[in-house]
Design an enzyme around this catalytic site. Sequence first.
Site, PDB file in Angstrom:
ATOM      1  N   CYS A 110       5.782  -8.208 -13.120  1.00 40.97           N
ATOM      2  CA  CYS A 110       6.070  -8.546 -11.476  1.00 40.97           C
ATOM      3  C   CYS A 110       7.520  -8.922 -11.049  1.00 40.97           C
ATOM      4  O   CYS A 110       8.004  -9.557 -12.153  1.00 40.97           O
ATOM      5  CB  CYS A 110       5.149  -9.475 -11.019  1.00 40.97           C
ATOM      6  SG  CYS A 110       5.258  -9.864  -9.156  1.00 40.97           S
ATOM      7  N   HIS A 153      -2.070  -4.333  -7.285  1.00 38.47           N
ATOM      8  CA  HIS A 153      -1.157  -4.980  -7.623  1.00 38.47           C
ATOM      9  C   HIS A 153      -0.498  -5.344  -6.236  1.00 38.47           C
ATOM     10  O   HIS A 153      -0.264  -6.583  -5.948  1.00 38.47           O
ATOM     11  CB  HIS A 153      -0.228  -4.529  -8.605  1.00 38.47           C
ATOM     12  CG  HIS A 153       0.732  -5.760  -9.100  1.00 38.47           C
ATOM     13  ND1 HIS A 153       0.963  -6.393 -10.303  1.00 38.47           N
ATOM     14  CD2 HIS A 153       2.129  -6.123  -8.195  1.00 38.47           C
ATOM     15  CE1 HIS A 153       2.036  -7.130 -10.017  1.00 38.47           C
ATOM     16  NE2 HIS A 153       2.658  -6.855  -9.244  1.00 38.47           N
ATOM     17  N   GLU A 154       0.066  -4.414  -5.575  1.00 40.16           N
ATOM     18  CA  GLU A 154       0.904  -4.409  -4.605  1.00 40.16           C
ATOM     19  C   GLU A 154      -0.115  -5.214  -3.255  1.00 40.16           C
ATOM     20  O   GLU A 154       0.424  -5.999  -2.319  1.00 40.16           O
ATOM     21  CB  GLU A 154       1.308  -3.306  -3.856  1.00 40.16           C
ATOM     22  CG  GLU A 154       2.136  -2.614  -4.911  1.00 40.16           C
ATOM     23  CD  GLU A 154       3.371  -3.567  -5.601  1.00 40.16           C
ATOM     24  OE1 GLU A 154       3.527  -3.508  -6.629  1.00 40.16           O
ATOM     25  OE2 GLU A 154       3.834  -4.573  -4.694  1.00 40.16           O
ATOM     26  N   HIS A 157      -0.399  -8.918  -3.269  1.00 42.06           N
ATOM     27  CA  HIS A 157       0.952  -9.486  -2.614  1.00 42.06           C
ATOM     28  C   HIS A 157       0.733  -9.718  -1.354  1.00 42.06           C
ATOM     29  O   HIS A 157       1.326 -10.904  -0.883  1.00 42.06           O
ATOM     30  CB  HIS A 157       2.204  -8.932  -3.111  1.00 42.06           C
ATOM     31  CG  HIS A 157       2.741  -9.075  -4.554  1.00 42.06           C
ATOM     32  ND1 HIS A 157       3.121  -9.969  -5.163  1.00 42.06           N
ATOM     33  CD2 HIS A 157       3.176  -8.169  -5.433  1.00 42.06           C
ATOM     34  CE1 HIS A 157       3.369  -9.906  -6.286  1.00 42.06           C
ATOM     35  NE2 HIS A 157       3.436  -8.688  -6.432  1.00 42.06           N
TER      36      HIS A 157
HETATM   37  O1  K2U Z   1       4.843  -5.945  -7.020  1.00 41.57           O
HETATM   38  C1  K2U Z   1       5.703  -5.841  -8.214  1.00 41.57           C
HETATM   39  O2  K2U Z   1       6.155  -6.903  -8.602  1.00 41.57           O
HETATM   40  C2  K2U Z   1       6.211  -4.528  -8.987  1.00 41.57           C
HETATM   41  C3  K2U Z   1       5.510  -4.374 -10.069  1.00 41.57           C
HETATM   42  C4  K2U Z   1       4.212  -3.715  -9.861  1.00 41.57           C
HETATM   43  C5  K2U Z   1       3.532  -3.296 -10.900  1.00 41.57           C
HETATM   44  C6  K2U Z   1       3.351  -4.117 -12.043  1.00 41.57           C
HETATM   45  C7  K2U Z   1       2.383  -3.904 -13.219  1.00 41.57           C
HETATM   46  C8  K2U Z   1       1.326  -3.095 -13.146  1.00 41.57           C
HETATM   47  C9  K2U Z   1       1.310  -2.176 -12.055  1.00 41.57           C
HETATM   48  C10 K2U Z   1       2.281  -2.348 -10.869  1.00 41.57           C
HETATM   49  C11 K2U Z   1       6.703  -3.789 -10.985  1.00 41.57           C
HETATM   50  O3  K2U Z   1       6.513  -2.264 -10.819  1.00 41.57           O
HETATM   51  S1  K2U Z   1       6.673  -4.403 -12.701  1.00 41.57           S
HETATM   52  C12 K2U Z   1       7.771  -3.443 -13.739  1.00 41.57           C
HETATM   53  C13 K2U Z   1       7.201  -2.156 -14.063  1.00 41.57           C
HETATM   54  C14 K2U Z   1       8.070  -1.066 -13.957  1.00 41.57           C
HETATM   55  C15 K2U Z   1       7.577   0.174 -14.647  1.00 41.57           C
HETATM   56  C16 K2U Z   1       6.075   0.196 -14.809  1.00 41.57           C
HETATM   57  C17 K2U Z   1       5.304  -0.950 -14.878  1.00 41.57           C
HETATM   58  C18 K2U Z   1       5.740  -2.005 -14.328  1.00 41.57           C
HETATM   59 NI    NI Z   2       4.249  -7.975  -8.290  1.00 40.33          NI
END
Ligand code: K2U
Ligand code: NI
Length: 188
Positions: A110, A153-154, A157
């Site tokens: 995250c 995941h989003e 949040h």
């Molecule tokens: O919401 C966030 O913090 C963005 C996350 C989203 C996410 C994390 C894990 C699994 C699915 C979505 C970031 O994208 S974490 C960094 C990342 C970068 C590329 C691929 C996967 C995760």
């Molecule tokens: Ni996140």
Amino acid sequence: MITMKDIILEGHPVLEQVANEVMLPPNKEDKETLENMLQFLKNSQDEEIAEKYNLRAGVGLAAPQLGISKRMFAVHFEDLQGNTYSDGYFNPKIISHSVEKTFLANGEGCLSVNREVPGYVSRYARVTISATNLAGQQVKLRLRGYAAVVFQHELDHLNGIMFYDHIDKQDPFLIPENAKPCDLQGDK
Ligand code: K2U
Ligand code: NI
């Protein structure tokens, strides 16, 4: 331009709140914010820009991660079948989901969490999400595999939920009930 200094970290109260619905049609400020969030994701995946501005790669970003308690997030990624998802969504809502669950075999990270938190994060294997996109269209997205994981995941949040809230405290690598790893299912 959004950079890492704009992204709040775990423990900040806004990340633990249920965010507020966005008034539609979105006003100029909300639309611009969501457009900037999408641009951040594109920048974070561009080697030169990410290096120049020290951006952590991200495939999704939710407004609460900027300290903005509004129900909107942006995504920018390609799934295992080569489908590209690149848009911003206002007031997204899961309108149906599978009984089956899934999880990323490598766990999740995250942008608001600057540490590794190992373990399986249980997600619905398939979800149908309704939302209003950046172009102002009412859309219905049927997602599975990696795309389903990113959107959930989003969405979490927007409800004050962090990915590690789903990890079993006793046994982080306990395979969630009725779940198959996403990377295998991705080809379905
Ligand atoms: O919401 C966030 O913090 C963005 C996350 C989203 C996410 C994390 C894990 C699994 C699915 C979505 C970031 O994208 S974490 C960094 C990342 C970068 C590329 C691929 C996967 C995760
Ligand atoms: Ni996140």
